[in-house]
Design a protein around this motif. Structure first.
Motif, PDB file in Angstrom:
ATOM      1  N   GLN A   1       0.794  -1.226   0.000  1.00  0.00           N
ATOM      2  CA  GLN A   1       0.000   0.000   0.000  1.00  0.00           C
ATOM      3  C   GLN A   1       0.829   1.280   0.000  1.00  0.00           C
ATOM      4  O   GLN A   1       0.273   2.378  -0.054  1.00  0.00           O
ATOM      5  N   ILE A   2       2.133   1.156   0.064  1.00  0.00           N
ATOM      6  CA  ILE A   2       2.988   2.331   0.213  1.00  0.00           C
ATOM      7  C   ILE A   2       3.874   2.480  -1.023  1.00  0.00           C
ATOM      8  O   ILE A   2       4.494   1.519  -1.471  1.00  0.00           O
ATOM      9  N   PRO A   3       3.963   3.706  -1.574  1.00  0.00           N
ATOM     10  CA  PRO A   3       4.806   3.931  -2.742  1.00  0.00           C
ATOM     11  C   PRO A   3       6.252   3.515  -2.492  1.00  0.00           C
ATOM     12  O   PRO A   3       6.772   3.640  -1.373  1.00  0.00           O
ATOM     13  N   ALA A   4       6.913   3.047  -3.537  1.00  0.00           N
ATOM     14  CA  ALA A   4       8.265   2.497  -3.438  1.00  0.00           C
ATOM     15  C   ALA A   4       9.321   3.525  -3.070  1.00  0.00           C
ATOM     16  O   ALA A   4      10.439   3.152  -2.711  1.00  0.00           O
ATOM     17  N   ASP A   5       9.009   4.808  -3.124  1.00  0.00           N
ATOM     18  CA  ASP A   5      10.005   5.824  -2.774  1.00  0.00           C
ATOM     19  C   ASP A   5       9.930   6.248  -1.301  1.00  0.00           C
ATOM     20  O   ASP A   5      10.655   7.142  -0.879  1.00  0.00           O
ATOM     21  N   ILE A   6       9.079   5.580  -0.523  1.00  0.00           N
ATOM     22  CA  ILE A   6       8.953   5.896   0.900  1.00  0.00           C
ATOM     23  C   ILE A   6       9.491   4.710   1.710  1.00  0.00           C
ATOM     24  O   ILE A   6       8.986   3.603   1.590  1.00  0.00           O
ATOM     25  N   PRO A   7      10.521   4.933   2.536  1.00  0.00           N
ATOM     26  CA  PRO A   7      11.063   3.834   3.340  1.00  0.00           C
ATOM     27  C   PRO A   7      10.037   3.288   4.342  1.00  0.00           C
ATOM     28  O   PRO A   7       9.311   4.039   4.986  1.00  0.00           O
ATOM     29  N   VAL A   8      10.008   1.939   4.434  1.00  0.00           N
ATOM     30  CA  VAL A   8       9.099   1.252   5.350  1.00  0.00           C
ATOM     31  C   VAL A   8       9.926   0.232   6.126  1.00  0.00           C
ATOM     32  O   VAL A   8      10.584  -0.624   5.532  1.00  0.00           O
ATOM     33  N   MET A   9       9.868   0.329   7.446  1.00  0.00           N
ATOM     34  CA  MET A   9      10.719  -0.492   8.308  1.00  0.00           C
ATOM     35  C   MET A   9       9.898  -1.404   9.212  1.00  0.00           C
ATOM     36  O   MET A   9       8.782  -1.086   9.571  1.00  0.00           O
ATOM     37  N   GLY A  10      10.469  -2.521   9.571  1.00  0.00           N
ATOM     38  CA  GLY A  10       9.844  -3.438  10.512  1.00  0.00           C
ATOM     39  C   GLY A  10      10.344  -4.841  10.265  1.00  0.00           C
ATOM     40  O   GLY A  10      11.207  -5.067   9.450  1.00  0.00           O
ATOM     41  N   ASN A  11       9.827  -5.847  10.829  1.00  0.00           N
ATOM     42  CA  ASN A  11       9.002  -5.887  11.982  1.00  0.00           C
ATOM     43  C   ASN A  11       9.178  -7.209  12.722  1.00  0.00           C
ATOM     44  O   ASN A  11       8.236  -7.895  13.056  1.00  0.00           O
ATOM     45  N   ILE A  12      10.460  -7.543  12.974  1.00  0.00           N
ATOM     46  CA  ILE A  12      10.787  -8.752  13.738  1.00  0.00           C
ATOM     47  C   ILE A  12      10.282  -8.602  15.176  1.00  0.00           C
ATOM     48  O   ILE A  12      10.536  -7.595  15.833  1.00  0.00           O
ATOM     49  N   ASP A  13       9.584  -9.599  15.655  1.00  0.00           N
ATOM     50  CA  ASP A  13       8.949  -9.562  16.982  1.00  0.00           C
ATOM     51  C   ASP A  13      10.004  -9.363  18.077  1.00  0.00           C
ATOM     52  O   ASP A  13      10.882 -10.206  18.267  1.00  0.00           O
ATOM     53  N   PRO A  14       9.915  -8.249  18.812  1.00  0.00           N
ATOM     54  CA  PRO A  14      10.933  -7.972  19.820  1.00  0.00           C
ATOM     55  C   PRO A  14      10.901  -8.918  21.021  1.00  0.00           C
ATOM     56  O   PRO A  14      11.949  -9.186  21.608  1.00  0.00           O
ATOM     57  N   VAL A  15       9.742  -9.436  21.369  1.00  0.00           N
ATOM     58  CA  VAL A  15       9.662 -10.341  22.521  1.00  0.00           C
ATOM     59  C   VAL A  15       9.933 -11.780  22.088  1.00  0.00           C
ATOM     60  O   VAL A  15      10.819 -12.447  22.627  1.00  0.00           O
ATOM     61  N   ALA A  16       9.173 -12.263  21.100  1.00  0.00           N
ATOM     62  CA  ALA A  16       9.305 -13.658  20.686  1.00  0.00           C
ATOM     63  C   ALA A  16      10.686 -13.969  20.115  1.00  0.00           C
ATOM     64  O   ALA A  16      11.220 -15.057  20.356  1.00  0.00           O
ATOM     65  N   CYS A  17      11.268 -13.031  19.381  1.00  0.00           N
ATOM     66  CA  CYS A  17      12.557 -13.312  18.732  1.00  0.00           C
ATOM     67  C   CYS A  17      13.760 -12.788  19.509  1.00  0.00           C
ATOM     68  O   CYS A  17      14.744 -13.491  19.671  1.00  0.00           O
ATOM     69  N   PHE A  18      13.701 -11.546  19.953  1.00  0.00           N
ATOM     70  CA  PHE A  18      14.862 -10.966  20.632  1.00  0.00           C
ATOM     71  C   PHE A  18      14.996 -11.445  22.076  1.00  0.00           C
ATOM     72  O   PHE A  18      16.113 -11.626  22.561  1.00  0.00           O
ATOM     73  N   CYS A  19      13.881 -11.640  22.777  1.00  0.00           N
ATOM     74  CA  CYS A  19      13.934 -12.028  24.204  1.00  0.00           C
ATOM     75  C   CYS A  19      13.768 -13.525  24.421  1.00  0.00           C
ATOM     76  O   CYS A  19      14.596 -14.152  25.054  1.00  0.00           O
ATOM     77  N   ASN A  20      12.674 -14.066  23.916  1.00  0.00           N
ATOM     78  CA  ASN A  20      12.306 -15.433  24.255  1.00  0.00           C
ATOM     79  C   ASN A  20      12.764 -16.484  23.250  1.00  0.00           C
ATOM     80  O   ASN A  20      12.725 -17.669  23.548  1.00  0.00           O
ATOM     81  N   GLY A  21      13.192 -16.062  22.089  1.00  0.00           N
ATOM     82  CA  GLY A  21      13.581 -17.004  21.051  1.00  0.00           C
ATOM     83  C   GLY A  21      15.019 -17.448  21.161  1.00  0.00           C
ATOM     84  O   GLY A  21      15.785 -16.977  22.003  1.00  0.00           O
ATOM     85  N   THR A  22      15.376 -18.338  20.250  1.00  0.00           N
ATOM     86  CA  THR A  22      16.758 -18.803  20.130  1.00  0.00           C
ATOM     87  C   THR A  22      17.389 -18.113  18.928  1.00  0.00           C
ATOM     88  O   THR A  22      16.710 -17.460  18.137  1.00  0.00           O
TER      89      THR A  22
ATOM     90  N   TYR B   1      10.147  -5.471  -2.552  1.00  0.00           N
ATOM     91  CA  TYR B   1       9.877  -4.071  -2.213  1.00  0.00           C
ATOM     92  C   TYR B   1      11.198  -3.352  -1.928  1.00  0.00           C
ATOM     93  O   TYR B   1      11.813  -3.574  -0.886  1.00  0.00           O
ATOM     94  N   PRO B   2      11.634  -2.486  -2.835  1.00  0.00           N
ATOM     95  CA  PRO B   2      12.940  -1.825  -2.670  1.00  0.00           C
ATOM     96  C   PRO B   2      12.980  -0.844  -1.501  1.00  0.00           C
ATOM     97  O   PRO B   2      14.057  -0.464  -1.061  1.00  0.00           O
ATOM     98  N   ASN B   3      11.832  -0.474  -0.976  1.00  0.00           N
ATOM     99  CA  ASN B   3      11.776   0.474   0.130  1.00  0.00           C
ATOM    100  C   ASN B   3      11.729  -0.201   1.498  1.00  0.00           C
ATOM    101  O   ASN B   3      11.664   0.472   2.520  1.00  0.00           O
ATOM    102  N   PHE B   4      11.808  -1.521   1.531  1.00  0.00           N
ATOM    103  CA  PHE B   4      11.764  -2.255   2.800  1.00  0.00           C
ATOM    104  C   PHE B   4      13.105  -2.195   3.513  1.00  0.00           C
ATOM    105  O   PHE B   4      14.159  -2.427   2.918  1.00  0.00           O
ATOM    106  N   VAL B   5      13.061  -1.904   4.815  1.00  0.00           N
ATOM    107  CA  VAL B   5      14.247  -1.895   5.661  1.00  0.00           C
ATOM    108  C   VAL B   5      13.977  -2.811   6.850  1.00  0.00           C
ATOM    109  O   VAL B   5      13.026  -2.593   7.607  1.00  0.00           O
ATOM    110  N   LEU B   6      14.788  -3.835   7.013  1.00  0.00           N
ATOM    111  CA  LEU B   6      14.639  -4.767   8.123  1.00  0.00           C
ATOM    112  C   LEU B   6      14.870  -4.057   9.450  1.00  0.00           C
ATOM    113  O   LEU B   6      15.818  -3.280   9.595  1.00  0.00           O
TER     114      LEU B   6
END
Length: 164
Positions: free
Chosen positions: A86-107, A125-130
């Motif tokens: 839904q977002i034009p390719a010239d606008i950066p869009v960031m996200g969205n690794i789960d901070p609790v499940a992956c960073f805290c509780n995951g392996t 999507y060229p505007n995607f930023v992990l």
């Protein structure tokens, strides 16, 4: 304005409660005010980044874009692919690794799989930023933080080898 006056290059404005509202209310109670702030402060040297980690954010992208922020960041409660569509390719869009499940509780393996899945899902999507889906909690495991960056580096290296 104080951040800009102090020399900051930008701020991230968190609007998590807007992610709980229906689209009509997002415009009425959030986007119009953020747009006003952007119009007064945002320029080539100062960016406002919008963060929304609510579960209804994907249904409100049209209203969220009315803020005119320079970039958008979404939490793990939504599908990044649904948002990116839904977002034009010239606008950066960031996200969205789960901070609790992956960073805290995951392996480390959980993190590797989550990063690989998200990068593959959003590759077109060229505007995607992990990024993380929200603030990384202070109890996050360092090995998972390290794995997040290693997984991204590995993916970039594989893509660069494929191009050559």
């Amino acid at each position: 304005r104080a951040y800009k006056d102090a020399g900051a290059n930008g701020v991230l404005m968190a609007e998590p409660l807007a992610g709980l509202l229906p689209p009509s209310m997002v415009e009425q109670f959030s986007s119009c005010y953020i747009k006003e702030i952007c119009e007064k402060l945002q320029d080539d040297d100062f960016s406002i980044l919008y963060h929304n980690c609510g579960p209804s954010a994907a249904q409100s992208v049209e209203e969220i874009l009315k803020t005119t922020c320079h970039a958008y960041h979404f939490g793990n409660a939504v599908s990044m692919k649904d948002v990116l569509q839904q977002i034009p390719a010239d606008i950066p869009v960031m996200g969205n690794i789960d901070p609790v499940a992956c960073f805290c509780n995951g392996t480390s393996e959980d993190m590797q799989k989550a990063v690989a899945f998200l990068l593959e899902e959003c590759r077109q999507y060229p505007n995607f930023v992990l990024s993380s889906g929200c603030d990384i909690p202070p109890t996050a495991k360092w090995e998972n933080i390290d794995q997040f960056f290693m997984s991204l580096d590995d993916d970039n290296q594989r893509r660069n080898e494929h191009v050559l």
